[in-house]
Design a protein around this motif. Structure first.
Motif, PDB file in Angstrom:
ATOM      1  N   SER A 196       0.856  -1.175   0.000  1.00 32.22           N
ATOM      2  CA  SER A 196       0.000   0.000   0.000  1.00 32.22           C
ATOM      3  C   SER A 196       0.892   1.224   0.000  1.00 32.22           C
ATOM      4  N   HIS A 197       0.317   2.355  -0.404  1.00 33.85           N
ATOM      5  CA  HIS A 197       1.076   3.596  -0.405  1.00 33.85           C
ATOM      6  C   HIS A 197       1.469   3.992   1.014  1.00 33.85           C
ATOM      7  N   SER A 198       0.558   3.785   1.961  1.00 35.44           N
ATOM      8  CA  SER A 198       0.854   4.136   3.348  1.00 35.44           C
ATOM      9  C   SER A 198       2.001   3.294   3.893  1.00 35.44           C
ATOM     10  N   ALA A 199       2.059   2.022   3.502  1.00 33.16           N
ATOM     11  CA  ALA A 199       3.163   1.169   3.952  1.00 33.16           C
ATOM     12  C   ALA A 199       4.489   1.672   3.399  1.00 33.16           C
ATOM     13  N   LEU A 200       4.482   2.155   2.166  1.00 34.45           N
ATOM     14  CA  LEU A 200       5.706   2.694   1.588  1.00 34.45           C
ATOM     15  C   LEU A 200       6.145   3.952   2.324  1.00 34.45           C
ATOM     16  N   VAL A 201       5.186   4.783   2.718  1.00 33.95           N
ATOM     17  CA  VAL A 201       5.520   5.992   3.478  1.00 33.95           C
ATOM     18  C   VAL A 201       6.176   5.605   4.800  1.00 33.95           C
ATOM     19  N   ASP A 202       5.688   4.541   5.435  1.00 33.28           N
ATOM     20  CA  ASP A 202       6.300   4.083   6.684  1.00 33.28           C
ATOM     21  C   ASP A 202       7.760   3.712   6.477  1.00 33.28           C
ATOM     22  N   VAL A 203       8.057   3.032   5.352  1.00 33.49           N
ATOM     23  CA  VAL A 203       9.440   2.667   5.052  1.00 33.49           C
ATOM     24  C   VAL A 203      10.284   3.911   4.825  1.00 33.49           C
ATOM     25  N   VAL A 204       9.727   4.858   4.060  1.00 31.62           N
ATOM     26  CA  VAL A 204      10.442   6.107   3.791  1.00 31.62           C
ATOM     27  C   VAL A 204      10.691   6.864   5.088  1.00 31.62           C
ATOM     28  N   ALA A 205       9.692   6.917   5.972  1.00 35.78           N
ATOM     29  CA  ALA A 205       9.826   7.636   7.238  1.00 35.78           C
ATOM     30  C   ALA A 205      10.910   7.035   8.114  1.00 35.78           C
ATOM     31  N   GLY A 206      11.158   5.722   7.952  1.00 29.71           N
ATOM     32  CA  GLY A 206      12.205   5.078   8.723  1.00 29.71           C
ATOM     33  C   GLY A 206      13.596   5.531   8.343  1.00 29.71           C
ATOM     34  N   GLY A 207      13.720   6.103   7.145  1.00 30.18           N
ATOM     35  CA  GLY A 207      14.991   6.668   6.724  1.00 30.18           C
ATOM     36  C   GLY A 207      16.010   5.679   6.215  1.00 30.18           C
ATOM     37  N   ASP A 208      15.666   4.389   6.122  1.00 29.45           N
ATOM     38  CA  ASP A 208      16.600   3.377   5.627  1.00 29.45           C
ATOM     39  C   ASP A 208      16.443   3.255   4.115  1.00 29.45           C
ATOM     40  N   ALA A 209      17.307   3.919   3.379  1.00 30.76           N
ATOM     41  CA  ALA A 209      17.188   3.957   1.927  1.00 30.76           C
ATOM     42  C   ALA A 209      17.378   2.585   1.310  1.00 30.76           C
ATOM     43  N   ASP A 210      18.311   1.784   1.852  1.00 31.09           N
ATOM     44  CA  ASP A 210      18.559   0.453   1.284  1.00 31.09           C
ATOM     45  C   ASP A 210      17.309  -0.414   1.374  1.00 31.09           C
ATOM     46  N   THR A 211      16.639  -0.367   2.519  1.00 30.42           N
ATOM     47  CA  THR A 211      15.410  -1.152   2.680  1.00 30.42           C
ATOM     48  C   THR A 211      14.316  -0.666   1.733  1.00 30.42           C
ATOM     49  N   ALA A 212      14.159   0.637   1.640  1.00 37.40           N
ATOM     50  CA  ALA A 212      13.124   1.194   0.773  1.00 37.40           C
ATOM     51  C   ALA A 212      13.365   0.822  -0.689  1.00 37.40           C
ATOM     52  N   VAL A 213      14.602   0.928  -1.135  1.00 36.11           N
ATOM     53  CA  VAL A 213      14.923   0.607  -2.521  1.00 36.11           C
ATOM     54  C   VAL A 213      14.730  -0.887  -2.782  1.00 36.11           C
ATOM     55  N   ASP A 214      15.048  -1.719  -1.799  1.00 33.82           N
ATOM     56  CA  ASP A 214      14.831  -3.158  -1.953  1.00 33.82           C
ATOM     57  C   ASP A 214      13.349  -3.483  -2.093  1.00 33.82           C
ATOM     58  N   VAL A 215      12.510  -2.830  -1.280  1.00 35.13           N
ATOM     59  CA  VAL A 215      11.061  -3.026  -1.381  1.00 35.13           C
ATOM     60  C   VAL A 215      10.570  -2.606  -2.765  1.00 35.13           C
ATOM     61  N   LEU A 216      11.052  -1.463  -3.241  1.00 33.99           N
ATOM     62  CA  LEU A 216      10.666  -0.970  -4.554  1.00 33.99           C
ATOM     63  C   LEU A 216      11.091  -1.925  -5.652  1.00 33.99           C
ATOM     64  N   ALA A 217      12.332  -2.411  -5.593  1.00 31.63           N
ATOM     65  CA  ALA A 217      12.856  -3.302  -6.631  1.00 31.63           C
ATOM     66  C   ALA A 217      12.063  -4.599  -6.696  1.00 31.63           C
ATOM     67  N   ARG A 218      11.744  -5.160  -5.527  1.00 29.82           N
ATOM     68  CA  ARG A 218      10.975  -6.406  -5.512  1.00 29.82           C
ATOM     69  C   ARG A 218       9.576  -6.198  -6.069  1.00 29.82           C
ATOM     70  N   HIS A 219       8.988  -5.049  -5.770  1.00 28.64           N
ATOM     71  CA  HIS A 219       7.654  -4.768  -6.306  1.00 28.64           C
ATOM     72  C   HIS A 219       7.690  -4.612  -7.828  1.00 28.64           C
ATOM     73  N   LEU A 220       8.651  -3.849  -8.332  1.00 29.52           N
ATOM     74  CA  LEU A 220       8.740  -3.650  -9.775  1.00 29.52           C
ATOM     75  C   LEU A 220       8.994  -4.972 -10.494  1.00 29.52           C
ATOM     76  N   GLN A 221       9.774  -5.854  -9.897  1.00 28.50           N
ATOM     77  CA  GLN A 221       9.998  -7.165 -10.505  1.00 28.50           C
ATOM     78  C   GLN A 221       8.704  -7.967 -10.568  1.00 28.50           C
ATOM     79  N   ALA A 222       7.908  -7.883  -9.492  1.00 30.97           N
ATOM     80  CA  ALA A 222       6.634  -8.600  -9.481  1.00 30.97           C
ATOM     81  C   ALA A 222       5.688  -8.055 -10.544  1.00 30.97           C
ATOM     82  N   VAL A 223       5.657  -6.732 -10.697  1.00 28.29           N
ATOM     83  CA  VAL A 223       4.807  -6.124 -11.723  1.00 28.29           C
ATOM     84  C   VAL A 223       5.295  -6.525 -13.110  1.00 28.29           C
ATOM     85  N   CYS A 224       6.605  -6.507 -13.307  1.00 28.33           N
ATOM     86  CA  CYS A 224       7.181  -6.909 -14.588  1.00 28.33           C
ATOM     87  C   CYS A 224       6.746  -8.327 -14.951  1.00 28.33           C
TER      88      CYS A 224
END
Length: 253
Positions: free
Chosen positions: A214-242
């Motif tokens: 969800s968008h709110s879940a992504l905001v929670d990751v962003v708010a945590g400030g851990d860029a590596d974790t956020a980018v990993d979540v994004l990459a896995r999602h884009l792979q699933a969409v692909c």
């Protein structure tokens, strides 16, 4: 108008949204497409400065939503009749959509909704993963409490929407804010252009039930400030969409 389950989006209204059903272009129902165009024309008939801009938005929305399916022939006379305009603005709109890779003109078969091969889809998502990962890192690096508050409000709005145009618009507003389209307009435009190349396969539906994002879940990751974790979540999602888009491809493409 424009590009899902929480971790998709950006500007230009592209709809990176898939479901589990294949798009069989040999079974396109012309009457369904005609009815969809007539409905879109009624929705978009006000608020535009010219007939040409209205026709362009109608056809673009029809392609991105799947009302006009990948590989479907685009007969100017039929489109003009369904929208209620002359052929001239239809042809102009098709030329504009060709420049955006949503339409292709064949010498003998005329205009068609663009199709993609599996290799092309995977390359697009590889590029998106790199670019959107960079955009997300920059967003986290420059995040402020005020911007985070705006993101939370936009996320709640996007998550409250169902399938269709309202969801796409809400999602786009969220990613415009997240990726800083005003501060990095060139980056945002490149991401949007890549998203548009896959537009016709994405069908304007959410994927929350499939991937649990969800968008709110992504905001929670962003708010945590851990860029590596956020980018990993994004990459896995884009792979699933692909992978989901690849399932929608016609094996002959």
């Amino acid at each position: 108008m424009t590009n899902s389950s929480g971790i998709e989006g950006g500007s230009s209204g592209s709809a990176d949204i898939v479901d589990s059903d294949r798009v069989d272009t040999d079974r396109v129902d012309p009457q369904r497409g005609k009815a969809s165009l007539e409905q879109l024309a009624r929705e978009f008939s006000s608020g535009y400065r010219s007939v040409g801009s209205m026709v362009y938005e109608v056809l673009k929305d029809a392609i991105l939503s799947g009302a006009l399916a990948p590989g479907e022939k685009l007969r100017q006379e039929t489109l003009a009749e369904a929208i209620g305009v002359s052929r001239l603005p239809v042809r102009s709109a098709l030329i504009q959509l060709e420049a955006e890779s949503l339409v292709i003109f064949h010498e003998r078969r005329g205009a068609m909704v663009s199709t993609l091969s599996e290799a092309q889809v995977r390359e697009i998502y590889e590029l998106r993963t790199v670019l959107e990962g960079f955009a997300l890192r920059e967003a986290i690096r420059t995040m402020t409490p005020e911007r985070l508050a705006r993101l939370r409000a936009l996320a709640i709005d996007a998550d409250a929407q169902g399938d269709g145009h309202a969801f796409v618009e809400a999602r786009n507003r969220f990613y415009d804010e997240l990726y800083g389209s005003q501060s990095r307009p060139m980056l945002a435009q490149i991401i949007a252009d890549l998203r548009l190349k896959v537009g016709g396969y994405l069908l304007g539906r959410r994927m929350d039930s499939v991937h649990g994002h969800s968008h709110s879940a992504l905001v929670d990751v962003v708010a945590g400030g851990d860029a590596d974790t956020a980018v990993d979540v994004l990459a896995r999602h884009l792979q699933a969409v692909c992978d989901g888009v690849v399932l929608l491809l016609d094996p002959q493409d």
